[in-house]
Write a protein that holds these residues in place. Sequence first.
Motif, PDB file in Angstrom:
ATOM      1  N   VAL A 111      -7.120 -10.203   4.196  1.00  0.00           N
ATOM      2  CA  VAL A 111      -6.249  -9.472   3.284  1.00  0.00           C
ATOM      3  C   VAL A 111      -5.288 -10.449   2.619  1.00  0.00           C
ATOM      4  O   VAL A 111      -4.601 -11.206   3.315  1.00  0.00           O
ATOM      5  CB  VAL A 111      -5.452  -8.381   4.037  1.00  0.00           C
ATOM      6  CG1 VAL A 111      -4.519  -7.652   3.090  1.00  0.00           C
ATOM      7  CG2 VAL A 111      -6.400  -7.402   4.714  1.00  0.00           C
ATOM      8  N   PRO A 112      -5.212 -10.454   1.283  1.00  0.00           N
ATOM      9  CA  PRO A 112      -4.272 -11.360   0.601  1.00  0.00           C
ATOM     10  C   PRO A 112      -2.826 -11.006   0.934  1.00  0.00           C
ATOM     11  O   PRO A 112      -2.478  -9.830   1.053  1.00  0.00           O
ATOM     12  CB  PRO A 112      -4.563 -11.120  -0.888  1.00  0.00           C
ATOM     13  CG  PRO A 112      -5.874 -10.429  -0.933  1.00  0.00           C
ATOM     14  CD  PRO A 112      -6.014  -9.666   0.335  1.00  0.00           C
ATOM     15  N   TYR A 113      -2.009 -12.023   1.096  1.00  0.00           N
ATOM     16  CA  TYR A 113      -0.584 -11.781   1.326  1.00  0.00           C
ATOM     17  C   TYR A 113       0.035 -10.980   0.179  1.00  0.00           C
ATOM     18  O   TYR A 113       0.921 -10.147   0.387  1.00  0.00           O
ATOM     19  CB  TYR A 113       0.160 -13.110   1.457  1.00  0.00           C
ATOM     20  CG  TYR A 113      -0.151 -13.863   2.722  1.00  0.00           C
ATOM     21  CD1 TYR A 113       0.234 -13.364   3.963  1.00  0.00           C
ATOM     22  CD2 TYR A 113      -0.823 -15.075   2.679  1.00  0.00           C
ATOM     23  CE1 TYR A 113      -0.053 -14.053   5.126  1.00  0.00           C
ATOM     24  CE2 TYR A 113      -1.115 -15.777   3.837  1.00  0.00           C
ATOM     25  CZ  TYR A 113      -0.723 -15.262   5.059  1.00  0.00           C
ATOM     26  OH  TYR A 113      -1.015 -15.950   6.211  1.00  0.00           O
ATOM     27  N   SER A 114      -0.474 -11.217  -1.034  1.00  0.00           N
ATOM     28  CA  SER A 114       0.105 -10.564  -2.212  1.00  0.00           C
ATOM     29  C   SER A 114      -0.185  -9.071  -2.263  1.00  0.00           C
ATOM     30  O   SER A 114       0.399  -8.353  -3.080  1.00  0.00           O
ATOM     31  CB  SER A 114      -0.425 -11.229  -3.488  1.00  0.00           C
ATOM     32  OG  SER A 114      -1.842 -11.260  -3.494  1.00  0.00           O
ATOM     33  N   SER A 115      -1.070  -8.577  -1.379  1.00  0.00           N
ATOM     34  CA  SER A 115      -1.405  -7.152  -1.406  1.00  0.00           C
ATOM     35  C   SER A 115      -0.215  -6.283  -1.018  1.00  0.00           C
ATOM     36  O   SER A 115      -0.168  -5.099  -1.340  1.00  0.00           O
ATOM     37  CB  SER A 115      -2.576  -6.867  -0.459  1.00  0.00           C
ATOM     38  OG  SER A 115      -2.230  -7.154   0.887  1.00  0.00           O
ATOM     39  N   ILE A 116       0.766  -6.873  -0.331  1.00  0.00           N
ATOM     40  CA  ILE A 116       1.924  -6.078   0.093  1.00  0.00           C
ATOM     41  C   ILE A 116       2.791  -5.652  -1.083  1.00  0.00           C
ATOM     42  O   ILE A 116       3.615  -4.744  -0.953  1.00  0.00           O
ATOM     43  CB  ILE A 116       2.793  -6.849   1.112  1.00  0.00           C
ATOM     44  CG1 ILE A 116       3.376  -8.109   0.468  1.00  0.00           C
ATOM     45  CG2 ILE A 116       2.000  -7.192   2.355  1.00  0.00           C
ATOM     46  CD1 ILE A 116       4.357  -8.841   1.381  1.00  0.00           C
ATOM     47  N   PHE A 117       2.587  -6.280  -2.265  1.00  0.00           N
ATOM     48  CA  PHE A 117       3.392  -5.920  -3.431  1.00  0.00           C
ATOM     49  C   PHE A 117       2.803  -4.735  -4.188  1.00  0.00           C
ATOM     50  O   PHE A 117       3.425  -4.214  -5.105  1.00  0.00           O
ATOM     51  CB  PHE A 117       3.550  -7.117  -4.364  1.00  0.00           C
ATOM     52  CG  PHE A 117       4.319  -8.260  -3.753  1.00  0.00           C
ATOM     53  CD1 PHE A 117       5.689  -8.167  -3.572  1.00  0.00           C
ATOM     54  CD2 PHE A 117       3.663  -9.406  -3.338  1.00  0.00           C
ATOM     55  CE1 PHE A 117       6.399  -9.206  -2.996  1.00  0.00           C
ATOM     56  CE2 PHE A 117       4.367 -10.455  -2.764  1.00  0.00           C
ATOM     57  CZ  PHE A 117       5.728 -10.353  -2.583  1.00  0.00           C
ATOM     58  N   GLY A 118       1.577  -4.333  -3.825  1.00  0.00           N
ATOM     59  CA  GLY A 118       0.975  -3.146  -4.418  1.00  0.00           C
ATOM     60  C   GLY A 118       0.470  -3.323  -5.827  1.00  0.00           C
ATOM     61  O   GLY A 118       0.147  -2.346  -6.499  1.00  0.00           O
ATOM     62  N   SER A 119       0.353  -4.552  -6.312  1.00  0.00           N
ATOM     63  CA  SER A 119      -0.128  -4.803  -7.664  1.00  0.00           C
ATOM     64  C   SER A 119      -1.565  -5.305  -7.612  1.00  0.00           C
ATOM     65  O   SER A 119      -1.872  -6.285  -6.920  1.00  0.00           O
ATOM     66  CB  SER A 119       0.756  -5.844  -8.365  1.00  0.00           C
ATOM     67  OG  SER A 119       0.190  -6.207  -9.614  1.00  0.00           O
ATOM     68  N   MET A 120      -2.444  -4.636  -8.361  1.00  0.00           N
ATOM     69  CA  MET A 120      -3.836  -5.075  -8.411  1.00  0.00           C
ATOM     70  C   MET A 120      -4.003  -6.352  -9.229  1.00  0.00           C
ATOM     71  O   MET A 120      -4.994  -7.049  -9.104  1.00  0.00           O
ATOM     72  CB  MET A 120      -4.709  -3.961  -9.018  1.00  0.00           C
ATOM     73  CG  MET A 120      -4.769  -2.696  -8.165  1.00  0.00           C
ATOM     74  SD  MET A 120      -5.536  -2.959  -6.551  1.00  0.00           S
ATOM     75  CE  MET A 120      -4.084  -3.025  -5.483  1.00  0.00           C
ATOM     76  N   VAL A 121      -3.025  -6.653 -10.062  1.00  0.00           N
ATOM     77  CA  VAL A 121      -3.108  -7.844 -10.914  1.00  0.00           C
ATOM     78  C   VAL A 121      -3.026  -9.114 -10.080  1.00  0.00           C
ATOM     79  O   VAL A 121      -3.747 -10.081 -10.304  1.00  0.00           O
ATOM     80  CB  VAL A 121      -1.980  -7.827 -11.976  1.00  0.00           C
ATOM     81  CG1 VAL A 121      -2.027  -9.118 -12.815  1.00  0.00           C
ATOM     82  CG2 VAL A 121      -2.125  -6.603 -12.860  1.00  0.00           C
ATOM     83  N   ILE A 122      -2.157  -9.110  -9.057  1.00  0.00           N
ATOM     84  CA  ILE A 122      -1.955 -10.321  -8.259  1.00  0.00           C
ATOM     85  C   ILE A 122      -2.550 -10.196  -6.848  1.00  0.00           C
ATOM     86  O   ILE A 122      -2.348 -11.067  -6.006  1.00  0.00           O
ATOM     87  CB  ILE A 122      -0.453 -10.649  -8.143  1.00  0.00           C
ATOM     88  CG1 ILE A 122       0.283  -9.501  -7.412  1.00  0.00           C
ATOM     89  CG2 ILE A 122       0.153 -10.902  -9.509  1.00  0.00           C
ATOM     90  CD1 ILE A 122       1.730  -9.824  -7.116  1.00  0.00           C
ATOM     91  N   ARG A 150       4.509  -2.264   3.982  1.00  0.00           N
ATOM     92  CA  ARG A 150       3.520  -1.754   4.937  1.00  0.00           C
ATOM     93  C   ARG A 150       2.629  -0.696   4.280  1.00  0.00           C
ATOM     94  O   ARG A 150       1.415  -0.684   4.481  1.00  0.00           O
ATOM     95  CB  ARG A 150       4.241  -1.157   6.150  1.00  0.00           C
ATOM     96  CG  ARG A 150       3.335  -0.559   7.210  1.00  0.00           C
ATOM     97  CD  ARG A 150       4.182  -0.137   8.404  1.00  0.00           C
ATOM     98  NE  ARG A 150       3.414   0.560   9.411  1.00  0.00           N
ATOM     99  CZ  ARG A 150       3.207   1.872   9.414  1.00  0.00           C
ATOM    100  NH1 ARG A 150       3.722   2.623   8.443  1.00  0.00           N
ATOM    101  NH2 ARG A 150       2.495   2.444  10.371  1.00  0.00           N
ATOM    102  N   SER A 151       3.224   0.170   3.481  1.00  0.00           N
ATOM    103  CA  SER A 151       2.460   1.197   2.774  1.00  0.00           C
ATOM    104  C   SER A 151       1.454   0.572   1.810  1.00  0.00           C
ATOM    105  O   SER A 151       0.304   1.016   1.709  1.00  0.00           O
ATOM    106  CB  SER A 151       3.408   2.126   2.017  1.00  0.00           C
ATOM    107  OG  SER A 151       2.701   3.052   1.235  1.00  0.00           O
ATOM    108  N   ASN A 152       1.884  -0.480   1.097  1.00  0.00           N
ATOM    109  CA  ASN A 152       0.972  -1.177   0.178  1.00  0.00           C
ATOM    110  C   ASN A 152      -0.175  -1.830   0.926  1.00  0.00           C
ATOM    111  O   ASN A 152      -1.330  -1.826   0.463  1.00  0.00           O
ATOM    112  CB  ASN A 152       1.739  -2.229  -0.622  1.00  0.00           C
ATOM    113  CG  ASN A 152       2.691  -1.607  -1.630  1.00  0.00           C
ATOM    114  OD1 ASN A 152       2.487  -0.481  -2.079  1.00  0.00           O
ATOM    115  ND2 ASN A 152       3.732  -2.346  -1.988  1.00  0.00           N
ATOM    116  N   LEU A 153       0.126  -2.395   2.080  1.00  0.00           N
ATOM    117  CA  LEU A 153      -0.914  -3.031   2.893  1.00  0.00           C
ATOM    118  C   LEU A 153      -1.934  -2.002   3.365  1.00  0.00           C
ATOM    119  O   LEU A 153      -3.145  -2.235   3.301  1.00  0.00           O
ATOM    120  CB  LEU A 153      -0.275  -3.737   4.093  1.00  0.00           C
ATOM    121  CG  LEU A 153      -1.237  -4.383   5.096  1.00  0.00           C
ATOM    122  CD1 LEU A 153      -2.082  -5.448   4.421  1.00  0.00           C
ATOM    123  CD2 LEU A 153      -0.468  -4.956   6.279  1.00  0.00           C
TER     124      LEU A 153
END
Length: 207
Positions: A107-118, A18-21
């Motif tokens: 918003v990409p689903y992958s944004s929850i991982f907090g990595s700008m690469v993915i 949630r924080s990453n989102l």
Amino acid sequence: MAFSISFSLVIASFLYFRSNLINYVEKYASGLITTKVVDIFNDSTTRALTGDMFQDKSNFYEIRYDSEGNVTLISTDMVVINALMRDVAAITQSEVNKLCKEEKVKVPYSSIFGSMVIANYGGKYELNIELVGNIQCNYRTTFESKGVNQTLMCMYIDLFADISVMLPLYVKNVKVNNNMVVYQNLIVGKVPEFYFQYGLGSIDLLP
């Protein structure tokens, strides 16, 4: 104990994702919304200025001089200025409401991982946006010395909007403001210091 540990891990994971989102929305979605709303602000002001009442900019202010060419009075036609602000606010309100209905923040689903690469990979889900309250509109007048007995007088229209982005269990408020010059006049003659200190006032208008 095993249940407590598992439950704690689930809660911790949820808070982490949630924080990453939220961070993603604050960095990218807020900028996207701000850009679109500012464009609406500028376009709405330009459209409102095409009205017949506002074609002659001398309708906004009357400037009087004495026999020596010094400024003795700068009066504001509040009927014209109020009409302009009402038109600007009405057009802006309509366009921002349309934006909130038609525009979705993806918003990409992958944004929850907090990595700008993915962050830009994978599917995307949509977040709703909503205008909070009415568009706020006001005007202000400034005076700036431009040389010996020359003063640049400017009138600005200031617009403010509060947009909410609906996230799971969280609402992100994006405050957008912008100003646009709608009147300029280079006054030749001595302008009383009063105008430099206090201008001609400012009022708020809620449509």
